[in-house]
Design a protein around this motif. Structure first.
Motif, PDB file in Angstrom:
ATOM      1  N   ALA A 147      34.724  -3.173 -45.060  1.00 57.99           N
ATOM      2  CA  ALA A 147      35.022  -4.205 -45.775  1.00 57.99           C
ATOM      3  C   ALA A 147      35.905  -5.231 -44.618  1.00 57.99           C
ATOM      4  CB  ALA A 147      35.822  -4.241 -46.994  1.00 57.99           C
ATOM      5  N   ASP A 148      36.404  -4.724 -43.729  1.00 58.81           N
ATOM      6  CA  ASP A 148      37.274  -5.170 -42.840  1.00 58.81           C
ATOM      7  C   ASP A 148      37.104  -4.864 -41.427  1.00 58.81           C
ATOM      8  OD1 ASP A 148      38.946  -7.308 -41.712  1.00 58.81           O
ATOM      9  OD2 ASP A 148      40.781  -6.589 -42.537  1.00 58.81           O
ATOM     10  N   SER A 149      35.852  -5.144 -40.830  1.00 62.26           N
ATOM     11  CA  SER A 149      35.620  -4.442 -39.426  1.00 62.26           C
ATOM     12  C   SER A 149      34.869  -5.522 -38.546  1.00 62.26           C
ATOM     13  CB  SER A 149      34.621  -3.282 -39.501  1.00 62.26           C
ATOM     14  OG  SER A 149      35.034  -2.278 -40.337  1.00 62.26           O
ATOM     15  N   PRO A 150      35.662  -6.569 -38.405  1.00 61.26           N
ATOM     16  CA  PRO A 150      35.015  -7.790 -37.863  1.00 61.26           C
ATOM     17  C   PRO A 150      34.499  -7.602 -36.340  1.00 61.26           C
ATOM     18  CG  PRO A 150      37.588  -7.929 -37.570  1.00 61.26           C
ATOM     19  CD  PRO A 150      37.098  -6.726 -38.471  1.00 61.26           C
ATOM     20  N   SER A 151      35.138  -6.728 -35.544  1.00 59.31           N
ATOM     21  CA  SER A 151      34.416  -6.343 -34.228  1.00 59.31           C
ATOM     22  C   SER A 151      33.423  -5.517 -34.078  1.00 59.31           C
ATOM     23  CB  SER A 151      35.911  -6.091 -33.340  1.00 59.31           C
ATOM     24  OG  SER A 151      36.836  -6.966 -33.351  1.00 59.31           O
ATOM     25  N   LEU A 152      33.029  -4.929 -35.294  1.00 59.27           N
ATOM     26  CA  LEU A 152      32.273  -3.494 -35.097  1.00 59.27           C
ATOM     27  C   LEU A 152      30.544  -4.047 -34.658  1.00 59.27           C
ATOM     28  CD1 LEU A 152      32.210  -0.629 -35.736  1.00 59.27           C
ATOM     29  CD2 LEU A 152      31.342  -0.982 -38.227  1.00 59.27           C
ATOM     30  N   GLU A 153      30.245  -3.224 -33.757  1.00 54.19           N
ATOM     31  CA  GLU A 153      28.761  -3.644 -33.221  1.00 54.19           C
ATOM     32  C   GLU A 153      27.910  -2.346 -33.304  1.00 54.19           C
ATOM     33  OE1 GLU A 153      29.510  -4.786 -29.147  1.00 54.19           O
ATOM     34  OE2 GLU A 153      30.630  -6.553 -29.467  1.00 54.19           O
ATOM     35  N   VAL A 154      28.490  -1.002 -33.414  1.00 51.22           N
ATOM     36  CA  VAL A 154      27.611   0.048 -33.425  1.00 51.22           C
ATOM     37  C   VAL A 154      28.308   0.886 -34.402  1.00 51.22           C
ATOM     38  CG1 VAL A 154      26.984   2.181 -32.259  1.00 51.22           C
ATOM     39  CG2 VAL A 154      27.127   0.050 -30.997  1.00 51.22           C
TER      40      VAL A 154
END
Length: 640
Positions: A147-154
């Protein structure tokens, strides 16, 4: 009192045991700012770790509750590995203060327990790579975690129990580039589930239960894996948009028709193997056709294709590898030089080929052609000369006959010529029921590897390998029931590896000091004696020798066995290689044969022979003396 006397020693032992220092666990390995504490039976990070740790590996331990205390209050971590623990609780807000945390691995834990409480895993303000695989998570659970992972790429969600991808599943992770959903139970993907992920380039949906893709519209996606599902239909939306898709894996599904791909695509790798394709229908208007100008690799093996019309390749101007093995194709023909101009490998193995034709100036780049397992018996005798770049021909398990020079001049039908193919380097003709190998069979073809194995009764002409003296490196003649070799192998000065196993040879082929043999396989023949002079000629180059399953004589090969035991030649089957000794009821391992075993025996037989001769001489002498005495005249006396 007596009972107290019995219990007192036990009490003393218990007190002493309790007073001992606790067992010291192995220390973590610390390298600069990285601490490796995996597989140490830990429940938390050791308190004695140095400050400033950036990498903490606590994988394969017994951590259950993840708190600040568990991590020994290290908040400057960049990489945290908690794989394969027993985590079912995470302190709320634990990662809030970890502003530098980029990589978080929570795979193989019990996070489904935490998910039931609908508690957010975050905020994961700086985490770029997150692994939540194998946590028994099911549909809806990941919504709370992400719900709150603004930087997640992988993101990896492999090996869970997710059945549905909801439209809001990745709403809290707008920067995702790579998502792994391999090995779940996904049946449904809601419309728009990935639409908000403008950076998504790689999506793995393999090994799920997806049945169809009817409106594929992910223009920015580069890699899509849908293998091992139940996909019956793959169809993209009708659009003029440019798609960036490079690799599409649809193998091991249930498609009966070729996928309908985006018209404006850059696809380079397409795998539709192990489906139910019955045809590659290329009819229809130009607007309905699929254009694959950039395709380099196409795998359609293990389907039910009966034909492959050359017009199917009209839009494949960059194709390099074509695999259509294990189908039902009866003929393959390329007559138009515009088709398959760039193809380097064609695999037509295990079909039902009866016809194979190539037009003039076609397949100019073809280097490898696989035709194994087709039972081909009739081909145009010069069919392979029409391939100007061919290097590798795989013709195993067919029924071909090789043309002789005389028959070739007569243009005789029913045979195939392998001579004068100036680029051919590798040729496999094993298991072709070959009966004869005529002279000059490969003249003018610079073969490096030739496999003629599994052709029982093969009769090789003395000059059958003429022309290969300086090129041939590998020669395989195993399982041909050959009792003797008429072909002169000593002239093959470049030959390094030869397999003569499982034949009926009674003598080793003659070689000389000019030979370059490095590997020689003589297993399972009828060899009693290996000519020592011939083997000695190979000693300077020979590195590997297989000689097991032969009725070798121990004492007739003493010099050879000594050479094998003492030289640098490796005998991989030396533990099972044996020889026969007349004084032993069972074969003797060649490693155990000594000079004395045969020398002592010889001396004893020599002594017995000498004794017998001496006895004969003595008896003869005695008989001679008696005979002479019997013939000596006797003097008689008379009295007057």
């Amino acid at each position: 009192m007596a009972a107290f006397q019995l219990l007192f020693p036990l009490l003393v032992t218990c007190v002493a045991a309790s007073a001992r220092a606790p067992r010291r666990l192995p220390a973590c390995q610390v390298v600069q700012s990285d601490a490796f504490c995996s597989d140490l039976s830990l429940r938390s990070a050791p308190l004695d770790l140095p400050p400033g740790v950036q990498t903490l590996d606590l994988s394969r331990n017994h951590v259950q509750n993840l708190t600040r205390e568990t991590l020994a209050f290290h908040s400057g971590l960049r990489r945290l590995n908690l794989r394969s623990n027993e985590i079912h609780f995470i302190q709320p807000g634990l990662f809030t203060d970890m502003a530098d945390l980029k990589v978080l691995d929570l795979s193989r834990n019990h996070l489904h327990v935490l998910a039931l409480s609908k508690v957010s895993l975050g905020p994961l303000t700086s985490v770029e790579t997150l692994d939540l695989s194998s946590n028994q998570l099911y549909t809806g659970m990941t919504d709370y975690f992400l719900a709150d992972s603004p930087s997640l790429e992988v993101l990896s969600l492999n090996g869970n129990s997710i059945t549905k991808i909801a439209q809001s599943a990745f709403g809290g992770s707008p920067r995702l580039k790579k998502i792994g959903l391999h090995n779940n139970v996904i049946l449904e993907i809601e419309g728009g589930a990935f639409d908000s992920l403008s950076n998504l380039t790689e999506l793995d949906l393999s090994k799920n239960s997806i049945t169809c893709i009817t409106d594929f519209n992910l223009c920015n996606l580069k890699v899509l894996n849908l293998s091992k599902n139940s996909v019956e239909l793959f169809q993209s939306v009708t659009s003029t948009d440019h798609y960036r898709l490079l690799s599409l894996d649809l193998s091991e599904n249930k498609m009966s028709s070729f996928p309908l791909l985006p018209r404006n695509n850059r696809l380079e790798h397409l795998d539709v193997s192990r489906n139910r394709l019955q045809s590659v229908n290329d009819t229809g208007t130009p607007d309905e056709k699929t254009f694959l100008y950039h395709l380099r690799y196409l795998d359609m093996s293990y389907n039910h294709l009966k034909s492959l019309p050359e017009c199917f390749f009209h839009c494949m101007g960059s194709l390099e590898v074509l695999n259509v093995s294990n189908n039902c194709i009866s003929s393959f023909s390329i007559a138009d030089e515009r088709f398959l101009r760039t193809v380097k490998t064609i695999n037509l193995g295990y079909n039902s080929l009866r016809s194979l034709t190539f037009g003039e100036n076609t397949l100019q780049s073809l280097e490898e052609l696989v035709l194994r397992g087709n039972d081909l018996a009739t081909l145009d005798h010069g069919v392979f000369r029409q391939l100007p770049s061919i290097k590798h021909l795989q013709l195993r398990q067919n029924n071909l006959e090789i043309c002789s020079s005389d028959r070739e001049r007569q243009d005789a039908p029913g045979c195939v010529s392998f001579s004068s193919v100036p680029t051919l380097e590798i040729l496999d003709l094993s298991d072709n029921q070959l009966r004869t190998l005529p002279a000059d069979a490969f003249a003018g073809s610079p073969l490096k590897s030739l496999d003629l194995s599994l052709n029982p009764g093969l009769d090789m002409d003395r000059d059958s390998l003429l022309g290969l003296e300086r090129s041939l490196v590998h020669l395989l003649l195993r399982e041909n029931n050959i009792s003797s070799l008429s072909t002169d192998l000593s002239s093959l000065t470049s030959l390094k590896h030869i397999d003569l196993s499982t034949n009926q040879l009674t003598a080793v082929p003659a070689w000389n000091r000019d030979s370059s043999i490095e590997s020689l396989n003589l297993q399972n023949n009828h060899l009693v004696t290996l000519e020592y002079s011939t083997m000695l000629a190979l000693e300077h180059s020979l590195k590997t020798l297989y000689m097991g399953s032969n009725p070798l004589s121990c004492c007739s090969n003493l010099d050879l066995l000594q050479m094998v035991q003492n030289s640098a030649v490796v005998v991989p089957d030396i533990e099972t290689a044996t020889c026969v000794h007349e004084e032993y009821s069972e074969p003797v391992n060649i490693e155990k044969v000594t000079w004395d075993m045969c020398h002592t025996s010889g001396v004893r037989y020599y002594a017995i022979a000498v004794a017998v001769i001496a006895l004969v001489v003595v008896v003869a002498s005695v008989l001679l003396v008696k005979c002479l005495q019997a013939r000596k005249p006797q003097h008689r006396s008379f009295n007057a």
